[in-house]
Design an enzyme around this catalytic site. Structure first.
Site, PDB file in Angstrom:
ATOM      1  N   ARG A  49      23.477  22.970 -57.573  1.00 40.26           N
ATOM      2  CA  ARG A  49      23.715  22.296 -58.844  1.00 40.26           C
ATOM      3  C   ARG A  49      23.629  23.250 -60.032  1.00 40.26           C
ATOM      4  O   ARG A  49      24.072  22.919 -61.140  1.00 40.26           O
ATOM      5  CB  ARG A  49      22.726  21.135 -59.009  1.00 40.26           C
ATOM      6  CG  ARG A  49      22.969  20.285 -60.241  1.00 40.26           C
ATOM      7  CD  ARG A  49      22.188  18.974 -60.183  1.00 40.26           C
ATOM      8  NE  ARG A  49      20.760  19.167 -60.030  1.00 40.26           N
ATOM      9  CZ  ARG A  49      19.918  19.441 -61.048  1.00 40.26           C
ATOM     10  NH1 ARG A  49      20.378  19.571 -62.285  1.00 40.26           N
ATOM     11  NH2 ARG A  49      18.633  19.584 -60.839  1.00 40.26           N
ATOM     12  N   TYR A 103      46.653  14.905 -72.072  1.00 40.05           N
ATOM     13  CA  TYR A 103      46.510  14.297 -70.752  1.00 40.05           C
ATOM     14  C   TYR A 103      45.778  12.961 -70.909  1.00 40.05           C
ATOM     15  O   TYR A 103      44.794  12.864 -71.648  1.00 40.05           O
ATOM     16  CB  TYR A 103      45.726  15.244 -69.839  1.00 40.05           C
ATOM     17  CG  TYR A 103      45.238  14.622 -68.559  1.00 40.05           C
ATOM     18  CD1 TYR A 103      46.130  14.030 -67.663  1.00 40.05           C
ATOM     19  CD2 TYR A 103      43.883  14.624 -68.234  1.00 40.05           C
ATOM     20  CE1 TYR A 103      45.680  13.454 -66.486  1.00 40.05           C
ATOM     21  CE2 TYR A 103      43.429  14.058 -67.059  1.00 40.05           C
ATOM     22  CZ  TYR A 103      44.328  13.472 -66.187  1.00 40.05           C
ATOM     23  OH  TYR A 103      43.880  12.904 -65.026  1.00 40.05           O
ATOM     24  N   LYS A 200      45.218  21.911 -59.639  1.00 35.27           N
ATOM     25  CA  LYS A 200      46.649  22.133 -59.795  1.00 35.27           C
ATOM     26  C   LYS A 200      47.065  23.534 -59.319  1.00 35.27           C
ATOM     27  O   LYS A 200      47.021  23.828 -58.138  1.00 35.27           O
ATOM     28  CB  LYS A 200      47.031  21.879 -61.241  1.00 35.27           C
ATOM     29  CG  LYS A 200      46.507  20.550 -61.813  1.00 35.27           C
ATOM     30  CD  LYS A 200      46.878  19.329 -61.001  1.00 35.27           C
ATOM     31  CE  LYS A 200      46.593  18.017 -61.705  1.00 35.27           C
ATOM     32  NZ  LYS A 200      45.190  17.766 -62.056  1.00 35.27           N
TER      33      LYS A 200
END
Length: 385
Positions: A49, A103, A200
Site C-alpha cells: 500500500r 473525460y 490504455k
C-alpha cells in the site's frame, strides 16, 4: 547502466525500470508477489500500500524516464490516479479550473464529490488560454487539462496554460492518456503533474487496469502522502504485466499513429461521413498547435456518419472492428460516447461539449488499414440497404 546516458525511446521502454534477476540472470524482470516484507535491518520498509514493492518501484522508474520527470507513482486505475492527485492539492476552500471538454469519469468525480469536501470548481467556456485566465480566482490552486480531449480530440496550448498557471502560483495537471508518453511530453512545456490511465496505451492489450502519475519528487511526495491513505495501489502481478507491455509501447503507438492518419484521411473523403475529428488532419482547427507540441498525432479519432445513417446499427454490423468500451488496444475498437465514456453527463452537458448521439469514437489498432477500410465499407453498405 549509466543513468546519465541518453537512451532512445525504445531502449527506455525495453530496459529502464526492469528488476534485475540477480539469482538466475533471466532476461525479464522477476515478479515479487509478497505482501509482507522484513521490517528490521533493511534499507526500505516495503509494504504494497506504500507503493514501494520491488516491482512497483521499478515500473515507476520506467514511467518517469518516459515522461522526463524525477519520479512516478502507479495506481489501481486512471481514476485512482486522477482523484488522488486532485485531493493531494485541493482542500476545503480551494478552487480548481478545469477545461470544458473532459473525460466523463473526471467530470463526474468533480461534480459529484467536490462539493462534499468544500472544493470549488469552474469549467472553461472553451479551450482558449484566455478562458482559463478568466476562471482563475484568488483561491485557485489547480488547473486541470486533457489534450487531446476525449472524444473530440481538441487541443490545449500546453505552454500557454503552464505559463499562465506559473504567474499565479497554480499547479497544472494534465490527463496525457490520449497522447501517451510516446506522442507528448508535457513536462517540456512546463506542466507540473502528468496523469495517465495506464489501462490504455501503456497496457495496450485490453487486459490491464492501472493508472499512473509522473511529476517532480516534491509533487510525488505530496501525492504519496494522500495515496497511502486512499489505498489505490496496484497488485504486483499487474505491475509486472504492465512493465512487460510497456516494452513495446513505442512500436505499438507509432504504428497506431500511422494507421489513424490513414483512416482519418479515408473517412474525411468518404461521402457517408459528415465530420472527422483528428488533430493530424490539416482541416482540424488545432492542427498547427498539435503539430507544435505532439511528436505524433495519436491513434484516436472520432467521426459522425451522415445523419440518415444509424450509428448504432453501423457498429453492430462491423465484423473486424470491435464495438467495445475503453480504447488503445492493439485491436481496433469503436464506441458511442453518449452510451459509454460520457453516459454520466446529462444530454444538455453533452450538447454543450459538442458530443452528438451519432458520434463514434474510433481507437485505431495495428491491423492493416485496408482491412479496416473494408470493414467500415461493408458495415455502411449493410445499413444503407
Amino acid at each position: 547502466m549509466d543513468s546519465n546516458k541518453k537512451l532512445g525511446i525504445n531502449s527506455i521502454c525495453t530496459h529502464v525500470g526492469e528488476v534485475k534477476d540477480e539469482q538466475f540472470k533471466g532476461a525479464v524482470s522477476p515478479i515479487y508477489l509478497s505482501s509482507s516484507y522484513q521490517f528490521y535491518d533493511v534499507d526500505i520498509k516495503r509494504y504494497p500500500r506504500y507503493f514501494n514493492t520491488p516491482n512497483q518501484e521499478a515500473l515507476c522508474k520506467k514511467i518517469a524516464a518516459l515522461e522526463k520527470t524525477e519520479n512516478a507513482l502507479i495506481f489501481g486505475s486512471g481514476m485512482a490516479a486522477i482523484s488522488t492527485a486532485m485531493f493531494a492539492f485541493l482542500h476545503k476552500g480551494d478552487h480548481v479550473v478545469l477545461q470544458q471538454t473532459l473525460y466523463g469519469g473526471t467530470y463526474n468525480l468533480v461534480v459529484e464529490e467536490f462539493d462534499k469536501f468544500g472544493i470549488e470548481y469552474s469549467f472553461t467556456d472553451s479551450l482558449n488560454t484566455d478562458d482559463f485566465k478568466k476562471e482563475i480566482k484568488s483561491n485557485t490552486k489547480v488547473i486541470f487539462i486533457e489534450t487531446p480531449s476525449n472524444p473530440l480530440l481538441k487541443i490545449v496550448d500546453l505552454k500557454a496554460v503552464a505559463d499562465l498557471a506559473k504567474k499565479h502560483s497554480i499547479i497544472t495537471m494534465i490527463d496525457n492518456t490520449f497522447a501517451s508518453s510516446i506522442n507528448q511530453t508535457a513536462v517540456d512545456f512546463g506542466i507540473d503533474i502528468i496523469v495517465h490511465s495506464a489501462t490504455k496505451y501503456m497496457g495496450g492489450h485490453s487486459d490491464i487496469l492501472a493508472g499512473a502519475i509522473a511529476a517532480s519528487n516534491e509533487h510525488t511526495d505530496k501525492i504519496w502522502n494522500v495515496a497511502k491513505n486512499f489505498g489505490g495501489s496496484l497488485s504486483d502481478f499487474t505491475v509486472w504485466m504492465l512493465e512487460r507491455s510497456m516494452k513495446t509501447m513505442s512500436l505499438r503507438v507509432n504504428h497506431q499513429n500511422a494507421n489513424a492518419m490513414k483512416m482519418a484521411e479515408y473517412l474525411e473523403q468518404n461521402p457517408n461521413v459528415d465530420n472527422v475529428y483528428y488533430p493530424g488532419l490539416r482541416s482540424h482547427e488545432d492542427y498547427e498547435l498539435a503539430k507544435s507540441q505532439m511528436k505524433g498525432f495519436g491513434g484516436m479519432l472520432s467521426f459522425e456518419l451522415q445523419s440518415d445513417l444509424d450509428a448504432m446499427e453501423f457498429q453492430r454490423n462491423l465484423e473486424l472492428i470491435k464495438p467495445s468500451m475503453s480504447l488503445a488496444g492493439v485491436e481496433s475498437t469503436v464506441l458511442s460516447p453518449t452510451q459509454t465514456s460520457h453516459a454520466l453527463l446529462t444530454p444538455e452537458e453533452r450538447a454543450s461539449q459538442g458530443i452528438k448521439d451519432g458520434l463514434i469514437r474510433f481507437s485505431v489498432g495495428i491491423e492493416e488499414v485496408e482491412d479496416l477500410i473494408a470493414d467500415i465499407e461493408q458495415a455502411i453498405e449493410k445499413i444503407k440497404k
